[in-house]
Design an enzyme around this catalytic site. Structure first.
Site, mmCIF file in Angstrom:
data_model
loop_
_atom_site.group_PDB
_atom_site.id
_atom_site.type_symbol
_atom_site.label_atom_id
_atom_site.label_comp_id
_atom_site.label_asym_id
_atom_site.label_seq_id
_atom_site.Cartn_x
_atom_site.Cartn_y
_atom_site.Cartn_z
ATOM 1 N N HIS A 69 -27.937 12.805 19.059
ATOM 2 C CA HIS A 69 -26.736 11.941 19.991
ATOM 3 C C HIS A 69 -25.248 12.075 19.078
ATOM 4 O O HIS A 69 -25.590 12.056 17.733
ATOM 5 C CB HIS A 69 -26.776 10.612 20.421
ATOM 6 C CG HIS A 69 -27.184 9.762 19.054
ATOM 7 N ND1 HIS A 69 -26.348 8.878 18.504
ATOM 8 C CD2 HIS A 69 -28.710 9.299 18.715
ATOM 9 C CE1 HIS A 69 -26.942 8.133 17.391
ATOM 10 N NE2 HIS A 69 -28.308 8.569 17.500
ATOM 11 N N ASP A 71 -22.748 10.173 19.857
ATOM 12 C CA ASP A 71 -21.923 9.018 19.728
ATOM 13 C C ASP A 71 -22.581 8.142 18.254
ATOM 14 O O ASP A 71 -23.592 8.421 18.109
ATOM 15 C CB ASP A 71 -22.210 8.174 21.120
ATOM 16 C CG ASP A 71 -23.760 7.940 21.452
ATOM 17 O OD1 ASP A 71 -24.724 8.817 21.062
ATOM 18 O OD2 ASP A 71 -24.124 6.840 21.952
ATOM 19 N N ASP A 102 -26.857 7.997 11.037
ATOM 20 C CA ASP A 102 -27.251 7.822 12.425
ATOM 21 C C ASP A 102 -26.064 8.479 13.675
ATOM 22 O O ASP A 102 -25.377 7.491 13.758
ATOM 23 C CB ASP A 102 -27.443 6.502 12.743
ATOM 24 C CG ASP A 102 -28.205 6.250 14.171
ATOM 25 O OD1 ASP A 102 -28.473 7.200 14.846
ATOM 26 O OD2 ASP A 102 -28.178 5.133 14.395
ATOM 27 N N GLU A 136 -26.509 7.615 23.448
ATOM 28 C CA GLU A 136 -27.701 6.924 22.968
ATOM 29 C C GLU A 136 -27.559 5.510 22.713
ATOM 30 O O GLU A 136 -28.554 4.894 22.653
ATOM 31 C CB GLU A 136 -28.365 7.947 21.776
ATOM 32 C CG GLU A 136 -29.863 7.632 21.472
ATOM 33 C CD GLU A 136 -30.172 6.725 20.478
ATOM 34 O OE1 GLU A 136 -31.263 5.978 20.595
ATOM 35 O OE2 GLU A 136 -29.261 6.079 19.947
ATOM 36 N N GLU A 137 -26.579 5.255 21.998
ATOM 37 C CA GLU A 137 -26.213 3.717 21.362
ATOM 38 C C GLU A 137 -25.855 3.001 22.620
ATOM 39 O O GLU A 137 -25.772 1.722 22.250
ATOM 40 C CB GLU A 137 -25.203 3.966 20.187
ATOM 41 C CG GLU A 137 -25.430 4.766 19.006
ATOM 42 C CD GLU A 137 -26.613 4.516 18.277
ATOM 43 O OE1 GLU A 137 -27.417 3.460 18.698
ATOM 44 O OE2 GLU A 137 -26.811 5.168 17.152
ATOM 45 N N GLU A 165 -33.244 11.274 14.611
ATOM 46 C CA GLU A 165 -33.097 9.679 14.358
ATOM 47 C C GLU A 165 -33.409 9.513 12.804
ATOM 48 O O GLU A 165 -34.614 10.155 12.361
ATOM 49 C CB GLU A 165 -33.964 8.987 15.101
ATOM 50 C CG GLU A 165 -33.342 8.965 16.597
ATOM 51 C CD GLU A 165 -31.832 8.224 16.733
ATOM 52 O OE1 GLU A 165 -31.627 7.786 15.868
ATOM 53 O OE2 GLU A 165 -31.523 8.231 17.913
ATOM 54 N N HIS A 351 -25.546 1.398 11.422
ATOM 55 C CA HIS A 351 -25.261 0.490 12.091
ATOM 56 C C HIS A 351 -24.373 -0.551 11.408
ATOM 57 O O HIS A 351 -23.862 -1.683 11.802
ATOM 58 C CB HIS A 351 -26.122 -0.433 13.176
ATOM 59 C CG HIS A 351 -26.494 0.596 14.336
ATOM 60 N ND1 HIS A 351 -27.181 0.181 15.487
ATOM 61 C CD2 HIS A 351 -26.919 1.983 14.376
ATOM 62 C CE1 HIS A 351 -27.757 1.078 16.139
ATOM 63 N NE2 HIS A 351 -27.529 2.351 15.695
HETATM 64 ZN ZN LIG Z 1 -29.416 7.038 16.531
#
Ligand SMILES: [Zn+2]
Length: 379
Positions: A69, A71, A102, A136-137, A165, A351
Protein backbone atom coordinates in the site's frame (compact mmCIF):
# COMPACT_ATOMS: atom_id res chain seq x y z
CA UNK A 1 27.57 13.72 0.58
CA UNK A 2 27.60 9.98 -0.05
CA UNK A 3 25.67 8.58 -2.94
CA UNK A 4 22.37 6.97 -1.90
CA UNK A 5 21.42 3.53 -3.21
CA UNK A 6 18.59 3.37 -5.78
CA UNK A 7 16.38 1.77 -3.10
CA UNK A 8 16.92 4.65 -0.65
CA UNK A 9 16.51 7.27 -3.42
CA UNK A 10 13.16 5.77 -4.30
CA UNK A 11 12.10 5.39 -0.65
CA UNK A 12 12.85 9.09 -0.03
CA UNK A 13 10.91 10.07 -3.13
CA UNK A 14 7.88 8.01 -2.04
CA UNK A 15 7.93 9.28 1.55
CA UNK A 16 8.08 12.90 0.27
CA UNK A 17 4.59 12.42 -1.19
CA UNK A 18 2.03 13.04 1.59
CA UNK A 19 -0.28 10.09 0.91
CA UNK A 20 -2.49 9.89 4.00
CA UNK A 21 -5.32 7.35 3.36
CA UNK A 22 -6.96 7.37 0.85
CA UNK A 23 -4.58 9.81 -0.88
CA UNK A 24 -1.89 8.34 -3.09
CA UNK A 25 -0.20 11.68 -3.86
CA UNK A 26 1.55 10.40 -6.98
CA UNK A 27 3.29 7.41 -5.35
CA UNK A 28 1.67 4.95 -7.73
CA UNK A 29 2.59 7.07 -10.79
CA UNK A 30 6.18 6.89 -9.68
CA UNK A 31 6.10 3.10 -9.26
CA UNK A 32 4.22 2.65 -12.54
CA UNK A 33 6.78 4.70 -14.46
CA UNK A 34 9.57 2.49 -13.17
CA UNK A 35 7.72 -0.75 -13.87
CA UNK A 36 6.65 0.22 -17.39
CA UNK A 37 10.28 0.95 -18.20
CA UNK A 38 11.17 -2.71 -17.53
CA UNK A 39 8.34 -4.23 -19.52
CA UNK A 40 5.39 -4.42 -17.11
CA UNK A 41 1.90 -3.85 -18.48
CA UNK A 42 0.00 -1.78 -15.97
CA UNK A 43 -3.69 -1.67 -15.27
CA UNK A 44 -4.96 1.19 -13.13
CA UNK A 45 -7.95 0.02 -11.09
CA UNK A 46 -9.45 2.95 -9.18
CA UNK A 47 -12.56 2.34 -7.07
CA UNK A 48 -14.29 5.30 -5.41
CA UNK A 49 -11.56 7.71 -4.32
CA UNK A 50 -9.04 4.90 -3.90
CA UNK A 51 -6.24 4.37 -6.39
CA UNK A 52 -5.04 0.85 -7.07
CA UNK A 53 -3.01 -0.80 -9.78
CA UNK A 54 -2.15 -4.28 -10.98
CA UNK A 55 0.98 -4.66 -13.11
CA UNK A 56 2.38 -7.77 -14.70
CA UNK A 57 5.42 -8.94 -16.64
CA UNK A 58 5.21 -12.27 -18.49
CA UNK A 59 2.12 -14.03 -19.74
CA UNK A 60 2.22 -17.63 -18.53
CA UNK A 61 3.47 -19.85 -15.78
CA UNK A 62 3.39 -19.28 -12.03
CA UNK A 63 2.62 -15.74 -10.93
CA UNK A 64 4.66 -14.19 -8.09
CA UNK A 65 2.96 -11.02 -6.86
CA UNK A 66 4.38 -8.21 -4.73
CA UNK A 67 1.58 -6.54 -2.76
CA UNK A 68 1.47 -3.41 -0.70
CA UNK A 69 0.00 0.00 0.00
CA UNK A 70 1.07 3.54 -0.80
CA UNK A 71 -1.15 5.17 1.84
CA UNK A 72 0.09 6.06 5.31
CA UNK A 73 -1.56 6.91 8.64
CA UNK A 74 -1.77 10.58 9.76
CA UNK A 75 1.41 12.11 11.18
CA UNK A 76 0.11 13.27 14.57
CA UNK A 77 1.51 16.61 15.81
CA UNK A 78 4.26 17.51 13.31
CA UNK A 79 6.07 19.64 15.88
CA UNK A 80 6.87 16.49 17.87
CA UNK A 81 8.76 14.95 14.92
CA UNK A 82 12.53 15.34 14.68
CA UNK A 83 12.16 15.72 10.89
CA UNK A 84 9.15 16.97 8.99
CA UNK A 85 7.23 13.69 8.40
CA UNK A 86 7.00 14.21 4.62
CA UNK A 87 10.56 15.54 4.28
CA UNK A 88 12.43 12.32 5.02
CA UNK A 89 16.02 12.40 6.24
CA UNK A 90 18.63 9.84 7.15
CA UNK A 91 20.11 10.62 10.56
CA UNK A 92 22.76 8.32 12.07
CA UNK A 93 21.81 5.57 9.63
CA UNK A 94 18.08 5.73 10.36
CA UNK A 95 15.62 6.89 7.72
CA UNK A 96 12.91 9.05 9.32
CA UNK A 97 9.55 9.91 7.78
CA UNK A 98 5.91 8.78 7.76
CA UNK A 99 5.76 5.49 5.88
CA UNK A 100 9.49 4.71 6.19
CA UNK A 101 8.66 1.33 7.79
CA UNK A 102 4.97 0.96 6.88
CA UNK A 103 5.49 0.53 4.00
CA UNK A 104 7.17 2.79 1.49
CA UNK A 105 10.59 1.37 2.30
CA UNK A 106 9.29 -2.06 1.26
CA UNK A 107 7.74 -0.65 -1.93
CA UNK A 108 11.06 0.88 -2.92
CA UNK A 109 12.85 -2.41 -2.16
CA UNK A 110 10.35 -4.38 -4.27
CA UNK A 111 10.78 -2.09 -7.28
CA UNK A 112 14.59 -2.13 -7.20
CA UNK A 113 14.64 -5.90 -6.56
CA UNK A 114 12.51 -6.50 -9.65
CA UNK A 115 14.58 -4.03 -11.72
CA UNK A 116 17.78 -5.85 -10.80
CA UNK A 117 16.28 -9.29 -11.32
CA UNK A 118 14.84 -8.40 -14.74
CA UNK A 119 18.18 -6.91 -15.83
CA UNK A 120 19.82 -10.25 -15.01
CA UNK A 121 16.98 -12.47 -16.25
CA UNK A 122 15.07 -10.66 -18.99
CA UNK A 123 13.50 -13.99 -20.03
CA UNK A 124 12.58 -15.22 -16.56
CA UNK A 125 10.14 -18.05 -15.94
CA UNK A 126 6.53 -17.33 -15.08
CA UNK A 127 4.95 -13.99 -14.34
CA UNK A 128 5.90 -11.22 -11.91
CA UNK A 129 3.14 -8.90 -10.74
CA UNK A 130 2.39 -5.99 -8.40
CA UNK A 131 -0.90 -5.37 -6.58
CA UNK A 132 -0.77 -1.93 -4.99
CA UNK A 133 -3.51 0.01 -3.17
CA UNK A 134 -3.90 3.38 -1.46
CA UNK A 135 -6.43 2.09 1.07
CA UNK A 136 -4.88 -0.36 3.49
CA UNK A 137 -4.79 1.86 6.56
CA UNK A 138 -8.36 3.11 6.07
CA UNK A 139 -11.70 1.39 5.66
CA UNK A 140 -10.21 -1.19 3.20
CA UNK A 141 -13.38 -1.27 1.16
CA UNK A 142 -12.21 0.00 -2.23
CA UNK A 143 -8.65 -1.28 -2.06
CA UNK A 144 -7.11 -4.75 -2.32
CA UNK A 145 -10.43 -6.53 -1.74
CA UNK A 146 -11.99 -4.90 -4.84
CA UNK A 147 -8.93 -5.60 -7.00
CA UNK A 148 -8.95 -9.23 -5.84
CA UNK A 149 -12.66 -9.53 -6.74
CA UNK A 150 -11.91 -8.17 -10.23
CA UNK A 151 -8.95 -10.53 -10.68
CA UNK A 152 -11.03 -13.52 -9.50
CA UNK A 153 -13.88 -12.58 -11.86
CA UNK A 154 -11.53 -12.95 -14.81
CA UNK A 155 -9.82 -16.03 -13.35
CA UNK A 156 -6.43 -14.41 -13.01
CA UNK A 157 -4.19 -16.77 -11.07
CA UNK A 158 -1.76 -15.58 -8.42
CA UNK A 159 0.30 -18.46 -7.07
CA UNK A 160 2.60 -16.71 -4.62
CA UNK A 161 2.35 -13.33 -2.94
CA UNK A 162 4.80 -11.38 -0.83
CA UNK A 163 3.18 -8.58 1.17
CA UNK A 164 5.68 -5.92 2.24
CA UNK A 165 4.17 -5.30 5.68
CA UNK A 166 6.81 -4.71 8.36
CA UNK A 167 6.96 -8.22 9.82
CA UNK A 168 10.39 -8.04 11.47
CA UNK A 169 10.73 -7.32 15.19
CA UNK A 170 14.38 -7.13 16.28
CA UNK A 171 16.42 -7.63 13.13
CA UNK A 172 15.47 -7.72 9.47
CA UNK A 173 13.98 -11.10 8.53
CA UNK A 174 13.70 -12.51 12.07
CA UNK A 175 9.94 -13.02 11.61
CA UNK A 176 7.85 -13.70 8.54
CA UNK A 177 4.07 -13.89 8.77
CA UNK A 178 2.68 -16.95 7.07
CA UNK A 179 -0.89 -16.36 8.20
CA UNK A 180 -3.22 -14.33 10.33
CA UNK A 181 -6.09 -15.25 12.59
CA UNK A 182 -9.65 -14.51 11.52
CA UNK A 183 -11.74 -11.98 13.42
CA UNK A 184 -15.42 -11.24 13.92
CA UNK A 185 -17.60 -9.53 16.48
CA UNK A 186 -21.14 -10.05 17.75
CA UNK A 187 -23.51 -7.51 19.27
CA UNK A 188 -26.06 -9.39 21.39
CA UNK A 189 -29.27 -8.05 22.92
CA UNK A 190 -31.14 -10.29 25.37
CA UNK A 191 -34.72 -9.31 26.19
CA UNK A 192 -36.50 -9.70 29.52
CA UNK A 193 -39.32 -7.81 31.13
CA UNK A 194 -38.80 -4.72 33.26
CA UNK A 195 -40.37 -4.72 36.74
CA UNK A 196 -40.00 -4.06 40.47
CA UNK A 197 -37.29 -6.12 42.22
CA UNK A 198 -39.79 -6.91 44.99
CA UNK A 199 -42.20 -8.53 42.51
CA UNK A 200 -39.91 -10.81 40.45
CA UNK A 201 -42.81 -13.02 39.38
CA UNK A 202 -44.07 -10.04 37.36
CA UNK A 203 -40.66 -9.36 35.73
CA UNK A 204 -38.10 -11.34 33.71
CA UNK A 205 -34.47 -10.51 34.46
CA UNK A 206 -32.30 -10.51 31.29
CA UNK A 207 -29.11 -10.41 33.39
CA UNK A 208 -30.04 -13.68 35.11
CA UNK A 209 -31.10 -15.16 31.78
CA UNK A 210 -27.98 -14.13 29.88
CA UNK A 211 -25.36 -14.86 32.55
CA UNK A 212 -25.33 -18.67 32.19
CA UNK A 213 -25.11 -18.38 28.40
CA UNK A 214 -22.22 -15.91 28.62
CA UNK A 215 -20.51 -18.17 31.16
CA UNK A 216 -20.86 -21.04 28.72
CA UNK A 217 -19.30 -18.96 25.91
CA UNK A 218 -16.40 -18.02 28.16
CA UNK A 219 -15.71 -21.62 29.22
CA UNK A 220 -16.22 -23.28 25.84
CA UNK A 221 -13.19 -24.75 24.12
CA UNK A 222 -13.87 -23.74 20.51
CA UNK A 223 -10.94 -25.67 19.07
CA UNK A 224 -7.37 -26.72 19.94
CA UNK A 225 -5.69 -24.50 17.38
CA UNK A 226 -3.10 -26.27 15.25
CA UNK A 227 0.63 -26.19 14.57
CA UNK A 228 0.36 -22.63 13.26
CA UNK A 229 -2.44 -21.04 15.27
CA UNK A 230 -3.20 -20.80 18.99
CA UNK A 231 -6.68 -22.02 20.04
CA UNK A 232 -9.58 -19.80 18.99
CA UNK A 233 -10.29 -17.17 21.63
CA UNK A 234 -13.57 -15.59 22.73
CA UNK A 235 -13.74 -12.35 24.70
CA UNK A 236 -16.67 -10.23 25.93
CA UNK A 237 -15.62 -6.62 25.39
CA UNK A 238 -18.68 -4.75 26.69
CA UNK A 239 -21.76 -5.54 28.72
CA UNK A 240 -24.58 -3.21 29.73
CA UNK A 241 -27.86 -3.68 31.57
CA UNK A 242 -29.74 -1.84 34.26
CA UNK A 243 -31.58 1.42 34.65
CA UNK A 244 -29.33 2.81 37.40
CA UNK A 245 -32.01 2.33 40.02
CA UNK A 246 -31.44 -0.43 42.59
CA UNK A 247 -35.09 -1.47 42.78
CA UNK A 248 -35.71 -2.09 39.07
CA UNK A 249 -35.25 -5.29 37.07
CA UNK A 250 -34.04 -4.08 33.65
CA UNK A 251 -35.84 -4.90 30.43
CA UNK A 252 -32.79 -5.88 28.36
CA UNK A 253 -29.09 -6.63 28.32
CA UNK A 254 -26.55 -5.79 25.66
CA UNK A 255 -23.22 -7.60 25.28
CA UNK A 256 -20.48 -7.29 22.68
CA UNK A 257 -17.92 -9.97 22.05
CA UNK A 258 -15.12 -10.83 19.64
CA UNK A 259 -13.65 -14.05 18.30
CA UNK A 260 -10.07 -14.42 17.06
CA UNK A 261 -10.18 -17.72 15.28
CA UNK A 262 -7.79 -20.25 13.85
CA UNK A 263 -7.87 -21.94 10.45
CA UNK A 264 -9.59 -24.94 12.10
CA UNK A 265 -12.93 -23.10 12.05
CA UNK A 266 -14.97 -20.89 9.76
CA UNK A 267 -17.14 -17.88 10.51
CA UNK A 268 -20.24 -20.02 9.82
CA UNK A 269 -19.10 -22.80 12.19
CA UNK A 270 -18.69 -20.34 15.04
CA UNK A 271 -21.91 -18.46 14.32
CA UNK A 272 -23.83 -21.73 14.40
CA UNK A 273 -22.31 -22.74 17.72
CA UNK A 274 -23.07 -19.33 19.26
CA UNK A 275 -26.70 -19.60 18.15
CA UNK A 276 -26.96 -23.19 19.48
CA UNK A 277 -25.90 -21.98 22.93
CA UNK A 278 -28.34 -19.06 22.87
CA UNK A 279 -31.17 -21.40 21.84
CA UNK A 280 -30.24 -23.98 24.48
CA UNK A 281 -30.64 -21.29 27.15
CA UNK A 282 -34.03 -20.37 25.64
CA UNK A 283 -33.19 -16.70 25.32
CA UNK A 284 -35.18 -14.09 23.50
CA UNK A 285 -32.50 -12.19 21.62
CA UNK A 286 -31.25 -10.25 18.61
CA UNK A 287 -27.73 -10.51 17.32
CA UNK A 288 -25.73 -8.47 14.77
CA UNK A 289 -22.47 -9.74 13.34
CA UNK A 290 -19.49 -7.77 12.10
CA UNK A 291 -17.18 -9.87 10.02
CA UNK A 292 -13.60 -8.59 9.92
CA UNK A 293 -11.78 -11.27 7.99
CA UNK A 294 -11.03 -14.91 7.36
CA UNK A 295 -7.97 -16.56 8.78
CA UNK A 296 -5.35 -17.50 6.25
CA UNK A 297 -2.44 -19.86 6.46
CA UNK A 298 0.43 -20.55 4.09
CA UNK A 299 1.99 -23.87 5.03
CA UNK A 300 5.70 -24.40 4.46
CA UNK A 301 6.21 -25.07 0.76
CA UNK A 302 7.76 -23.47 -2.31
CA UNK A 303 7.18 -19.88 -1.28
CA UNK A 304 8.17 -20.22 2.36
CA UNK A 305 11.27 -22.23 1.35
CA UNK A 306 12.30 -19.60 -1.22
CA UNK A 307 11.92 -16.84 1.38
CA UNK A 308 13.72 -18.66 4.18
CA UNK A 309 16.64 -19.39 1.84
CA UNK A 310 16.81 -15.76 0.65
CA UNK A 311 16.80 -14.42 4.21
CA UNK A 312 19.48 -16.89 5.30
CA UNK A 313 21.73 -15.99 2.37
CA UNK A 314 21.34 -12.24 2.88
CA UNK A 315 21.33 -11.66 6.63
CA UNK A 316 22.44 -15.05 7.95
CA UNK A 317 19.45 -15.77 10.18
CA UNK A 318 16.60 -18.27 9.92
CA UNK A 319 13.24 -16.53 10.09
CA UNK A 320 10.57 -17.71 12.47
CA UNK A 321 7.08 -18.31 11.01
CA UNK A 322 4.35 -16.46 12.87
CA UNK A 323 0.61 -15.85 12.59
CA UNK A 324 0.39 -13.29 15.42
CA UNK A 325 -0.82 -9.71 15.17
CA UNK A 326 -3.91 -8.09 13.69
CA UNK A 327 -5.31 -8.45 10.20
CA UNK A 328 -3.71 -7.38 6.90
CA UNK A 329 -4.54 -7.26 3.19
CA UNK A 330 -3.02 -10.76 3.00
CA UNK A 331 -6.45 -12.08 4.04
CA UNK A 332 -8.04 -10.78 0.80
CA UNK A 333 -5.29 -12.09 -1.46
CA UNK A 334 -5.41 -15.53 0.19
CA UNK A 335 -9.02 -15.85 -1.06
CA UNK A 336 -7.55 -16.52 -4.52
CA UNK A 337 -5.92 -19.71 -3.22
CA UNK A 338 -2.60 -17.86 -3.20
CA UNK A 339 0.29 -18.73 -0.88
CA UNK A 340 0.75 -15.44 0.99
CA UNK A 341 3.67 -14.43 3.19
CA UNK A 342 4.40 -11.04 4.77
CA UNK A 343 8.02 -9.94 4.85
CA UNK A 344 9.20 -6.42 5.54
CA UNK A 345 11.38 -4.28 7.82
CA UNK A 346 11.27 -3.85 11.60
CA UNK A 347 7.88 -2.73 12.84
CA UNK A 348 8.92 -1.07 16.14
CA UNK A 349 7.94 2.50 15.17
CA UNK A 350 5.05 2.04 12.76
CA UNK A 351 2.13 4.49 13.10
CA UNK A 352 4.20 6.44 15.69
CA UNK A 353 5.76 9.90 15.87
CA UNK A 354 9.31 9.64 14.44
CA UNK A 355 8.58 6.49 12.40
CA UNK A 356 11.94 5.27 11.17
CA UNK A 357 13.77 2.32 9.71
CA UNK A 358 17.41 1.31 9.47
CA UNK A 359 18.41 2.67 6.04
CA UNK A 360 20.82 -0.18 5.29
CA UNK A 361 18.09 -2.73 6.10
CA UNK A 362 16.12 -1.49 3.08
CA UNK A 363 19.08 -2.27 0.81
CA UNK A 364 19.20 -5.74 2.36
CA UNK A 365 15.44 -6.14 1.98
CA UNK A 366 15.80 -5.39 -1.74
CA UNK A 367 18.46 -8.11 -1.97
CA UNK A 368 16.20 -10.57 -0.13
CA UNK A 369 13.30 -9.87 -2.51
CA UNK A 370 15.68 -10.26 -5.46
CA UNK A 371 16.93 -13.61 -4.16
CA UNK A 372 13.33 -14.82 -3.73
CA UNK A 373 12.76 -13.95 -7.38
CA UNK A 374 15.91 -15.82 -8.33
CA UNK A 375 14.84 -18.86 -6.30
CA UNK A 376 11.37 -19.02 -7.88
CA UNK A 377 11.61 -17.45 -11.33
CA UNK A 378 15.16 -17.68 -12.70
CA UNK A 379 15.65 -19.90 -15.74
ZN1 LIG B 1 1.04 -1.40 6.42
Amino acid sequence: MTQLSPTLELALDLISRPSVTPEDAGCQDLMIERLEKIGFSVERMPFGDVKNFYAKRGSEGPNLCFAGHTDVVPTGPESEWKVSPFKPEIIDGMLYGRGAADMKGSLAAMVTAVENFVAEHPDHNGQISFLITSDEEGPFVDGTTRVVDALMAREEKVDWCIVGEPSSTKTLGDIIKNGRRGSFSGDLTVYGKQGHVAYPHLAKNPIHLAAPALAEFASTKWDDGNDFFPPTSFQVSNIQAGTGATNVVPGKLNAQFNFRFSSELTFDDLKERVIDILEKHELEYDIDWTYNGLPFLTKPGELVDAIVDAVQKTVDITPELSTSGGTSDGRFIAKMGTQVVELGPINATIHQINECVDAESLNQLSLIYQRILTNLMAK
